[in-house]
Design an enzyme around this catalytic site. Sequence first.
Site, PDB file in Angstrom:
ATOM      1  N   ASP A  92       4.046   8.466  -2.144  1.00  0.00           N
ATOM      2  CA  ASP A  92       2.671   8.029  -1.899  1.00  0.00           C
ATOM      3  C   ASP A  92       1.661   9.076  -2.378  1.00  0.00           C
ATOM      4  O   ASP A  92       1.966  10.276  -2.393  1.00  0.00           O
ATOM      5  CB  ASP A  92       2.443   7.806  -0.402  1.00  0.00           C
ATOM      6  N   HIS A 140      -1.693   1.811  -3.554  1.00  0.00           N
ATOM      7  CA  HIS A 140      -1.908   2.515  -2.291  1.00  0.00           C
ATOM      8  C   HIS A 140      -3.401   2.613  -1.963  1.00  0.00           C
ATOM      9  O   HIS A 140      -3.829   3.548  -1.313  1.00  0.00           O
ATOM     10  CB  HIS A 140      -1.275   3.907  -2.382  1.00  0.00           C
ATOM     11  N   HIS A 154      -7.556   5.614  -0.329  1.00  0.00           N
ATOM     12  CA  HIS A 154      -6.695   5.899   0.824  1.00  0.00           C
ATOM     13  C   HIS A 154      -7.380   5.513   2.135  1.00  0.00           C
ATOM     14  O   HIS A 154      -7.396   6.273   3.110  1.00  0.00           O
ATOM     15  CB  HIS A 154      -6.290   7.383   0.849  1.00  0.00           C
ATOM     16  N   HIS A 200       5.982  12.118  -0.463  1.00  0.00           N
ATOM     17  CA  HIS A 200       4.599  12.196  -0.912  1.00  0.00           C
ATOM     18  C   HIS A 200       4.434  12.985  -2.208  1.00  0.00           C
ATOM     19  O   HIS A 200       5.089  14.007  -2.414  1.00  0.00           O
ATOM     20  CB  HIS A 200       3.718  12.791   0.188  1.00  0.00           C
TER      21      HIS A 200
END
Length: 229
Positions: free
Chosen positions: A48, A99, A103, A194
């Site tokens: 991510d 994504h 964010h 991540h």
Amino acid sequence: MAFPPASHSWLPWWASVGTRPVRPFWPRTRWRLANPPAHPPTLYLTFDDGPTAVATNPILDLLDRYDARATFFVIGHHVEAFPGRMRRIVAAGHAVGNHTFTHVDAWRTASSTLIGEIERTAQAIEAHTGCAAPLVRPPYGHLTPALCRWAKREDAHVVMWDVMPADFQRGASPTSVARFTAAHARPGSIVVLHDNPMTEPVTLGALDAILRWGHARGWRFAALPPSFE
């Protein structure tokens, strides 16, 4: 359901094991893929927050070293900032997911704003790679009924995870993240890590250990398919 030892952090356990009973109640979401017995055990590594100036290329270098494929859930404004890294991700055979653009937290954002962010990110991904991105992961894993309805309407899929080793958590180490992943991974598990400068020291060491562990045991590391039907 096995509970973690007292010394273990509750966050990765709860996010990985504790959510399993409620997963079927969320339509259009995927937490783990089927792994037919005749196929080698497969793990779906996902990253991510990228692409980033610091972490993306080292992650790609490690994956390439082990001939592993993964899926990158990217942030739209990072796509626009680092289009070359986006193209490298796609050229290496990895999958790309959405994504959001900045964010945003779906639990604190109007549904129309959330969907607008997803659609804007999809446009950025296609503009810089020529690829569609039907896979979506909400930041923080914050699911909403509106997001699931949108996914059904747009023939998209919301991708969560089966294993969350919490490489972002204070006190996490490459060893703790790799050990948690090895202990909880099942054939077909989706693992979330991540692509983020703040987690890079932990994530890179953990990723190397996870890839070595899986490679030694005959596991396959694959990118998520664009559709699960």
